[in-house]
Enzyme design. Structure first.
Site, PDB file in Angstrom:
ATOM      1  N   ASP A   1      16.920   8.776 100.488  1.00  0.00           N
ATOM      2  CA  ASP A   1      17.206   7.904 101.143  1.00  0.00           C
ATOM      3  C   ASP A   1      18.123   8.668 102.566  1.00  0.00           C
ATOM      4  OD1 ASP A   1      15.821   6.257 100.179  1.00  0.00           O
ATOM      5  OD2 ASP A   1      17.162   5.025  99.102  1.00  0.00           O
TER       6      ASP A   1
ATOM      7  N   LYS B   1      11.679  10.706  95.538  1.00  0.00           N
ATOM      8  CA  LYS B   1      11.463   9.594  96.136  1.00  0.00           C
ATOM      9  C   LYS B   1      11.772   9.689  98.141  1.00  0.00           C
ATOM     10  CE  LYS B   1      12.815   4.949  97.281  1.00  0.00           C
ATOM     11  NZ  LYS B   1      12.763   4.032  97.795  1.00  0.00           N
TER      12      LYS B   1
ATOM     13  N   ASP C   1       6.835   5.760  99.034  1.00  0.00           N
ATOM     14  CA  ASP C   1       7.667   4.203  98.162  1.00  0.00           C
ATOM     15  C   ASP C   1       7.593   3.818  99.993  1.00  0.00           C
ATOM     16  OD1 ASP C   1       8.209   2.045  97.824  1.00  0.00           O
ATOM     17  OD2 ASP C   1      10.376   2.210  96.897  1.00  0.00           O
TER      18      ASP C   1
ATOM     19  N   LYS D   1       5.813   0.713  99.476  1.00  0.00           N
ATOM     20  CA  LYS D   1       5.674  -0.828  99.588  1.00  0.00           C
ATOM     21  C   LYS D   1       4.460  -1.491 100.724  1.00  0.00           C
ATOM     22  CE  LYS D   1      10.368  -1.084  97.634  1.00  0.00           C
ATOM     23  NZ  LYS D   1      10.753   0.559  97.709  1.00  0.00           N
TER      24      LYS D   1
ATOM     25  N   ASP E   1      -0.213  -5.829 103.508  1.00  0.00           N
ATOM     26  CA  ASP E   1      -0.761  -6.258 104.132  1.00  0.00           C
ATOM     27  C   ASP E   1      -2.385  -7.154 103.935  1.00  0.00           C
ATOM     28  OD1 ASP E   1      -1.708  -6.434 107.090  1.00  0.00           O
ATOM     29  OD2 ASP E   1      -0.493  -4.747 107.343  1.00  0.00           O
TER      30      ASP E   1
ATOM     31  N   THR F   1      14.331  -5.326  93.040  1.00  0.00           N
ATOM     32  CA  THR F   1      15.951  -5.607  92.986  1.00  0.00           C
ATOM     33  C   THR F   1      17.109  -5.831  93.133  1.00  0.00           C
ATOM     34  OG1 THR F   1      15.989  -3.274  92.589  1.00  0.00           O
ATOM     35  CG2 THR F   1      14.882  -4.026  90.717  1.00  0.00           C
TER      36      THR F   1
ATOM     37  N   ARG G   1      22.576   2.320  87.990  1.00  0.00           N
ATOM     38  CA  ARG G   1      23.729   1.988  88.382  1.00  0.00           C
ATOM     39  C   ARG G   1      25.005   2.744  87.245  1.00  0.00           C
ATOM     40  NH1 ARG G   1      22.047   2.384  92.200  1.00  0.00           N
ATOM     41  NH2 ARG G   1      22.934   1.510  94.592  1.00  0.00           N
TER      42      ARG G   1
ATOM     43  N   GLY H   1      19.226   6.371  93.969  1.00  0.00           N
ATOM     44  CA  GLY H   1      19.567   6.935  95.769  1.00  0.00           C
ATOM     45  C   GLY H   1      20.567   7.253  95.796  1.00  0.00           C
ATOM     46  N   ARG H   2      21.840   6.205  96.249  1.00  0.00           N
ATOM     47  CA  ARG H   2      23.112   6.051  96.744  1.00  0.00           C
ATOM     48  C   ARG H   2      23.936   6.706  95.310  1.00  0.00           C
ATOM     49  NH1 ARG H   2      22.349   0.084  99.406  1.00  0.00           N
ATOM     50  NH2 ARG H   2      21.253   0.120  97.319  1.00  0.00           N
TER      51      ARG H   2
HETATM   52  O1  C5P Z   1      20.731   3.124  96.299  1.00  0.00           O
HETATM   53  P1  C5P Z   1      20.079   3.179  95.013  1.00  0.00           P
HETATM   54  O2  C5P Z   1      20.078   3.842  94.633  1.00  0.00           O
HETATM   55  O3  C5P Z   1      19.860   1.580  95.262  1.00  0.00           O
HETATM   56  O4  C5P Z   1      17.869   3.123  95.588  1.00  0.00           O
HETATM   57  C1  C5P Z   1      17.199   2.628  94.811  1.00  0.00           C
HETATM   58  C2  C5P Z   1      15.746   3.134  95.952  1.00  0.00           C
HETATM   59  O5  C5P Z   1      14.658   2.582  94.557  1.00  0.00           O
HETATM   60  C3  C5P Z   1      15.927   2.817  97.155  1.00  0.00           C
HETATM   61  O6  C5P Z   1      15.459   3.470  97.686  1.00  0.00           O
HETATM   62  C4  C5P Z   1      14.883   1.787  97.032  1.00  0.00           C
HETATM   63  O7  C5P Z   1      14.071   1.583  98.174  1.00  0.00           O
HETATM   64  C5  C5P Z   1      14.290   1.867  95.950  1.00  0.00           C
HETATM   65  N1  C5P Z   1      13.543   1.053  95.460  1.00  0.00           N
HETATM   66  C6  C5P Z   1      14.607  -1.102  94.871  1.00  0.00           C
HETATM   67  N2  C5P Z   1      14.218  -1.979  94.285  1.00  0.00           N
HETATM   68  C7  C5P Z   1      12.600  -2.373  94.539  1.00  0.00           C
HETATM   69  C8  C5P Z   1      11.992  -0.868  94.380  1.00  0.00           C
HETATM   70  C9  C5P Z   1      12.293   0.793  94.814  1.00  0.00           C
HETATM   71  O8  C5P Z   1      15.736  -0.161  95.308  1.00  0.00           O
HETATM   72  N3  C5P Z   1      12.085  -3.283  93.911  1.00  0.00           N
END
Ligand code: C5P
Length: 239
Positions: free
Chosen positions: A15, A37, A64, A66, A69, A122, A184, A213-214
């Site tokens: 990201d 991703k 991803d 998403k 449409d 989420t 997390r 991600g983060r």
């Molecule tokens: O930074 P973090 O770990 O929260 O990132 C989660 C990743 O998963 C992000 O790239 C987000 O777009 C993706 N994601 C999500 N929830 C979903 C689908 C995808 O957080 N339902």
């Protein structure tokens, strides 16, 4: 059933806004992480060449986008998404059965990508969901209903929170690919994510893979952060 290699259970979200930054993060994670991703931020800036470049360096890509449409628009977009060489692509299950089936058809036309249906983001909790959901039902019930719709439409799997993996497995069984963001390490900041759990909890509940991600992107040492998540998954390795 053969158990996946431990590294296959981790998908790191790149990201970041530019391909240079994405490739730098991929390089830092080299030898530890194999799945990446590409999400909206990177794809909007760099497009399909981001998928191509990550794959050229040995990465497997989860694209991803998403999609959400009308069916024909989604079919055509899914075809293009699959044609990038991504192995997984996403659509919102809220788009309905015809749209999900169109995504599956488009993906088949474009390449080999498996289609995953996003159940409920989420980042939503029950309170936020109630603000936009006109037919009130519990959040896990809605997730299961959407997972069933995804399966009926031919999707290979779904995206859900670690909190709902057990109920999805109980109702749908082992044959659906379940990938969970919202992961997390214990005690870490949850940022905008609301339905979170640890990596080991997600996999122990039956998730096939986690998307993180983060906690990796923003770590002082992303490679060590990824390695520590993978080490945490040792508890879930098959005998
Ligand atoms: O930074 P973090 O770990 O929260 O990132 C989660 C990743 O998963 C992000 O790239 C987000 O777009 C993706 N994601 C999500 N929830 C979903 C689908 C995808 O957080 N339902």
């Amino acid at each position: 059933m053969t158990s996946p290699r431990r590294d296959e259970r981790l998908i790191v979200a790149l990201d970041v806004p530019t391909l240079d930054e994405a490739l730098a993060l991929q390089a830092k994670l080299g030898g530890v992480v194999t799945r990446f991703k590409v999400g909206l931020e990177l794809f909007v800036t760099e497009g399909p060449r981001a998928v191509e470049a990550i794959r050229a360096r040995g990465g497997r890509v989860f694209l991803d986008l998403k999609l959400h449409d009308i069916p024909e628009t989604v079919r055509r977009a899914a075809r293009c998404a699959a044609a990038t060489g991504a192995e997984l692509i996403t659509v919102h299950t809220a788009g309905g059965p015809a749209m999900l089936a169109a995504a599956v058809e488009g993906a088949r036309q474009g390449g080999d990508a498996a289609v995953l249906g996003v159940t409920v983001l989420t980042s939503l909790d029950a309170q936020q969901l109630a603000e936009v959901n006109t037919a009130p039902q519990s959040l896990p019930d809605l997730v299961v209903k959407r997972a069933q719709a995804a399966r009926q439409a031919g999707c290979a799997g779904i995206i859900a929170s670690p909190k709902e993996v057990a109920v999805i497995r109980a109702v749908i069984g082992p044959d659906l690919l379940v990938i969970t963001p919202g992961v997390r390490p214990k005690g870490a900041s949850t940022d905008d994510q609301k339905r979170t759990a640890s990596a080991a909890e997600a996999i122990a509940a039956g998730a096939n893979a986690i998307v993180v991600g983060r906690p990796i992107r923003d770590a002082q040492d992303p490679r060590a952060a990824a390695q520590s998540l993978l080490d945490e998954l040792a508890c879930c390795d098959a005998e």
